[in-house]
Design an enzyme around this catalytic site. Structure first.
Site, mmCIF file in Angstrom:
data_model
loop_
_atom_site.group_PDB
_atom_site.id
_atom_site.type_symbol
_atom_site.label_atom_id
_atom_site.label_comp_id
_atom_site.label_asym_id
_atom_site.label_seq_id
_atom_site.Cartn_x
_atom_site.Cartn_y
_atom_site.Cartn_z
ATOM 1 N N LYS A 25 2.842 -5.022 4.945
ATOM 2 C CA LYS A 25 4.026 -5.062 5.798
ATOM 3 C C LYS A 25 4.285 -6.480 6.329
ATOM 4 O O LYS A 25 3.422 -7.359 6.208
ATOM 5 C CB LYS A 25 3.842 -4.085 6.960
ATOM 6 C CG LYS A 25 3.794 -2.620 6.517
ATOM 7 C CD LYS A 25 3.637 -1.717 7.722
ATOM 8 C CE LYS A 25 3.662 -0.254 7.343
ATOM 9 N NZ LYS A 25 3.564 0.612 8.538
ATOM 10 N N TYR A 33 12.466 4.651 3.915
ATOM 11 C CA TYR A 33 11.891 5.515 4.949
ATOM 12 C C TYR A 33 12.816 6.670 5.339
ATOM 13 O O TYR A 33 12.672 7.250 6.418
ATOM 14 C CB TYR A 33 11.528 4.687 6.190
ATOM 15 C CG TYR A 33 10.281 3.861 5.989
ATOM 16 C CD1 TYR A 33 9.023 4.451 5.981
ATOM 17 C CD2 TYR A 33 10.360 2.490 5.798
ATOM 18 C CE1 TYR A 33 7.876 3.705 5.797
ATOM 19 C CE2 TYR A 33 9.216 1.727 5.610
ATOM 20 C CZ TYR A 33 7.973 2.341 5.607
ATOM 21 O OH TYR A 33 6.847 1.594 5.419
ATOM 22 N N PHE A 60 11.011 7.133 15.844
ATOM 23 C CA PHE A 60 10.584 5.782 15.494
ATOM 24 C C PHE A 60 11.333 5.188 14.294
ATOM 25 O O PHE A 60 11.117 4.035 13.936
ATOM 26 C CB PHE A 60 9.073 5.747 15.208
ATOM 27 C CG PHE A 60 8.634 6.658 14.084
ATOM 28 C CD1 PHE A 60 8.752 6.275 12.758
ATOM 29 C CD2 PHE A 60 8.093 7.908 14.374
ATOM 30 C CE1 PHE A 60 8.340 7.123 11.725
ATOM 31 C CE2 PHE A 60 7.676 8.752 13.351
ATOM 32 C CZ PHE A 60 7.799 8.356 12.023
ATOM 33 N N ARG A 72 -5.832 5.180 1.062
ATOM 34 C CA ARG A 72 -5.649 5.697 2.421
ATOM 35 C C ARG A 72 -6.924 5.525 3.250
ATOM 36 O O ARG A 72 -6.857 5.198 4.435
ATOM 37 C CB ARG A 72 -5.186 7.146 2.382
ATOM 38 C CG ARG A 72 -3.760 7.228 1.761
ATOM 39 C CD ARG A 72 -3.098 8.551 1.896
ATOM 40 N NE ARG A 72 -2.742 8.881 3.265
ATOM 41 C CZ ARG A 72 -1.706 8.363 3.933
ATOM 42 N NH1 ARG A 72 -0.942 7.454 3.379
ATOM 43 N NH2 ARG A 72 -1.444 8.759 5.163
ATOM 44 N N THR A 101 -2.969 5.796 10.727
ATOM 45 C CA THR A 101 -1.714 5.116 11.060
ATOM 46 C C THR A 101 -1.792 4.471 12.438
ATOM 47 O O THR A 101 -1.376 3.333 12.623
ATOM 48 C CB THR A 101 -0.535 6.118 11.011
ATOM 49 O OG1 THR A 101 -0.476 6.664 9.695
ATOM 50 C CG2 THR A 101 0.774 5.446 11.346
ATOM 51 N N ARG A 147 -6.502 -1.315 9.068
ATOM 52 C CA ARG A 147 -5.779 -1.171 10.331
ATOM 53 C C ARG A 147 -6.683 -1.391 11.542
ATOM 54 O O ARG A 147 -6.273 -2.010 12.526
ATOM 55 C CB ARG A 147 -5.081 0.176 10.384
ATOM 56 C CG ARG A 147 -3.898 0.230 9.413
ATOM 57 C CD ARG A 147 -3.281 1.597 9.347
ATOM 58 N NE ARG A 147 -2.065 1.609 8.549
ATOM 59 C CZ ARG A 147 -1.618 2.668 7.904
ATOM 60 N NH1 ARG A 147 -2.267 3.825 7.984
ATOM 61 N NH2 ARG A 147 -0.507 2.608 7.199
ATOM 62 N N GLU A 203 7.856 6.288 -4.634
ATOM 63 C CA GLU A 203 7.762 4.976 -3.999
ATOM 64 C C GLU A 203 7.571 3.860 -5.025
ATOM 65 O O GLU A 203 8.138 2.774 -4.875
ATOM 66 C CB GLU A 203 6.642 4.972 -2.961
ATOM 67 C CG GLU A 203 6.978 5.828 -1.760
ATOM 68 C CD GLU A 203 5.930 5.833 -0.673
ATOM 69 O OE1 GLU A 203 6.258 6.293 0.435
ATOM 70 O OE2 GLU A 203 4.781 5.380 -0.908
#
Length: 139
Positions: free
Chosen positions: A11, A51, A59, A87, A93, A104, A128
């Site tokens: 990102k 998205y 959000f 994952r 998340t 993360r 995707e």
């Protein structure tokens, strides 16, 4: 176990903070091969399209604003159980709930600006991947 593909995305926060190599290194060290990769800057409309599944969620606006705020790196990862491996490497998340040693947990500073995105299922991965890569770009 069959070889599978998944989409992963670094990102805008991960790109801006210079974490591309670190993230890719973690994928490769854990048996995931990069089958395609590109850097691009999503428009707000493209982020909204990608998205769209979240458009009814509170959000959605802030997520699509963030995802169009700077360049991203889209990758096709391949390997045994690629979706789950990716994952597991990413972590939860919510980075505050991510297991120690995950991308993360180690690098995220916000629930949306959480460094990486990864497909959550085989059908999602297929959709995707097609969003970012045409047939000529796939190795």
């Amino acid at each position: 176990m069959a070889i599978k593909q998944t989409l992963s995305m670094i990102k805008p926060d991960g790109v801006k903070r210079g974490l591309i190599g670190e993230v890719i290194g973690r994928f490769e060290k854990n048996g995931l091969k990069i089958k395609a990769m590109k850097m691009l800057h999503l428009t707000k409309a493209q982020a909204q399209q990608f998205y769209a599944v979240h458009q009814e969620r509170p959000f959605y606006g802030s997520l699509t604003e963030f995802m169009s705020s700077g360049p991203i790196v889209a990758l096709i990862l391949e390997g045994e159980n690629a979706i789950q491996v990716n994952r597991d490497l990413m972590g939860a998340t919510d980075y505050r709930q991510a297991a120690a040693g995950t991308i993360r947990a180690d690098f995220a500073r916000d629930i949306e600006a959480n460094i990486v995105h990864g497909s959550d299922a085989a059908e999602t991965a297929k959709t995707e991947i097609a969003f970012f890569f045409n047939e000529l770009e796939k190795v």
